[in-house]
Design a protein around this motif. Structure first.
Motif, PDB file in Angstrom:
ATOM      1  N   SER A  74       1.655 -29.829  24.155  1.00 48.54           N
ATOM      2  CA  SER A  74       1.919 -31.209  24.550  1.00 48.54           C
ATOM      3  C   SER A  74       1.636 -32.077  23.331  1.00 48.54           C
ATOM      4  O   SER A  74       1.834 -31.641  22.196  1.00 48.54           O
ATOM      5  N   SER A  75       1.169 -33.275  23.538  1.00 46.62           N
ATOM      6  CA  SER A  75       0.917 -34.175  22.414  1.00 46.62           C
ATOM      7  C   SER A  75      -0.148 -35.189  22.784  1.00 46.62           C
ATOM      8  O   SER A  75      -0.195 -35.668  23.928  1.00 46.62           O
ATOM      9  N   SER A  86      -0.004 -38.017  21.923  1.00 50.85           N
ATOM     10  CA  SER A  86       0.705 -39.276  22.107  1.00 50.85           C
ATOM     11  C   SER A  86       0.820 -39.650  23.586  1.00 50.85           C
ATOM     12  O   SER A  86       1.214 -40.782  23.903  1.00 50.85           O
ATOM     13  N   TYR A  99       9.116 -40.605  24.002  1.00 47.54           N
ATOM     14  CA  TYR A  99       8.529 -39.287  23.713  1.00 47.54           C
ATOM     15  C   TYR A  99       7.238 -39.099  24.506  1.00 47.54           C
ATOM     16  O   TYR A  99       7.026 -38.060  25.135  1.00 47.54           O
ATOM     17  N   SER A 100       6.370 -40.102  24.482  1.00 47.13           N
ATOM     18  CA  SER A 100       5.080 -39.996  25.169  1.00 47.13           C
ATOM     19  C   SER A 100       5.240 -39.822  26.668  1.00 47.13           C
ATOM     20  O   SER A 100       4.566 -38.991  27.289  1.00 47.13           O
ATOM     21  N   LYS A 158       6.511 -36.291  27.459  1.00 46.32           N
ATOM     22  CA  LYS A 158       5.458 -35.277  27.358  1.00 46.32           C
ATOM     23  C   LYS A 158       4.506 -35.380  28.560  1.00 46.32           C
ATOM     24  O   LYS A 158       4.048 -34.366  29.093  1.00 46.32           O
ATOM     25  N   ARG A 160      -2.936 -30.859  23.684  1.00 44.05           N
ATOM     26  CA  ARG A 160      -2.553 -32.177  23.179  1.00 44.05           C
ATOM     27  C   ARG A 160      -2.826 -32.256  21.676  1.00 44.05           C
ATOM     28  O   ARG A 160      -3.893 -32.663  21.236  1.00 44.05           O
ATOM     29  N   CYS A 208      -2.285 -33.388  17.676  1.00 38.20           N
ATOM     30  CA  CYS A 208      -2.195 -34.680  16.988  1.00 38.20           C
ATOM     31  C   CYS A 208      -1.174 -34.591  15.856  1.00 38.20           C
ATOM     32  O   CYS A 208      -0.064 -34.135  16.091  1.00 38.20           O
TER      33      CYS A 208
END
Length: 329
Positions: free
Chosen positions: A98-99, A101, A138-139, A142, A160, A162
């Motif tokens: 994931s991210s 963000s 994008y956020s 995700k 998550r 970075c």
């Protein structure tokens, strides 16, 4: 021998995950559209399989032998989440990138949202609110992926990450400094006095988290970041040291000239949950890991690669930087 299937197995993250899992005794299958393997993986016993993850039949064929864990570095949004949920019975658990963000501040502002930049707690815990799941940014996409998988039938670990760095990156942030060093430029403009901290994530540390999560299936979200996250000025120095190049940083008061880590507010994540739940310990630091990235990038630049048409293009615009530097003289 447990079997791990990696979607995106020949990419920046996938190749590091393949090495970590193969070294831990897993049978590793790297799935990609090209079916190619980065250098050194075949010698570790990694198998390459051709499949396009957008084609369910191809993906299921790649999983015909089953897998204890499926790793996915490319999943994005509800559609991919539902696709992965539909593999119950073929795979035992999921580990998915994931991210960081996805995080939003107390006002609901995320990194790619509209309006003022978010003001995050330092460090950010996994319990911090996230952007509203949806298809807007994008956020949010995700966040939608995370929601879909955590509601699904398979144990799923969401990592998550970075600012990921390592050889094989499509849009390597480190090229900001590496290209300047290769071109012999010393003066470099650094926004926010070089004090910006946007948490970095080495693919080696990310691969260690993947290895640990594969061995301990569960429903969880975990941050993924390097120890002692560097400031932009420290990144500049680390890359200069790796290349034997002495930069002369010009510390700008604001964001008169952007760089890939520039942030007015610190964006730092806590690694406490990964340490407690998985016994995670970092395997490298930014200054150590960036040396390999720098060597790879020098080769890419010598081979004529450029990043025209990407967000990095204007950050490699020396004319714009020179104009800012002249104003500081």
């Amino acid at each position: 021998m447990p079997r791990a299937v990696l979607i995106g197995g020949n990419g920046m993250i996938g190749r590091a995950a393949a090495r970590a899992l193969a070294g831990d005794g897993w049978e590793v299958v790297a799935v990609s559209r090209s079916g190619s393997l980065p250098e050194g993986l075949a010698e570790l016993g990694v198998e390459a399989v051709v499949a396009d993850r957008e084609d369910d039949a191809q993906l299921r064929a790649a999983l015909s032998g089953g897998a204890e864990v499926l790793f996915d570095s490319m999943a994005f949004g509800r559609e991919h989440g539902e696709q992965l949920n539909g593999l119950a019975g073929l795979v035992g658990s999921l580990v998915v990138i994931s991210s960081a963000s996805v995080y939003a501040d107390d006002e609901g502002r995320a990194l790619d949202g509209e309006g003022d930049p978010p003001v995050m707690p330092v460090p950010i815990l996994e319990t911090q609110r996230t952007a509203e799941p949806g298809d807007a940014t994008y956020s949010t996409r995700k966040a939608e992926l995370e929601q879909t998988l955590l509601e699904g039938p398979l144990p799923a670990t969401l990592l998550r990450a970075c600012a990921i760095h390592g050889p094989g990156a499509k849009h390597p942030r480190e090229v900001f400094f590496v290209k300047r060093a290769v071109d012999g430029r010393r003066r470099v403009a650094l926004a926010w006095k070089g004090e910006s901290q946007f948490h970095t994530t080495s693919v080696a540390n990310l691969a260690e988290l993947i290895r640990l999560a594969a061995a301990e299936p569960g429903d969880r979200v975990l941050n993924a970041g390097d120890p002692d996250p560097p400031t932009t000025l420290e990144i500049c120095r680390a890359i200069g040291d790796a290349l034997g190049h002495e930069f002369e940083p010009v510390l700008l008061p604001g964001a008169e000239y952007e760089n890939p880590w520039a942030a007015e507010q610190p964006f730092l994540v806590s690694m406490a949950a990964a340490e407690q739940e998985l016994g995670y310990r970092p395997v490298t630091t930014y200054p150590e890991a960036v040396r390999e990235t720098c060597a790879w990038l020098v080769g890419e630049l010598e081979g004529g690669r450029n990043w025209d048409g990407t967000y990095l293009e204007e950050m490699l615009d020396y004319a714009a930087e020179d104009e800012v530097l002249a104003a500081q003289s």
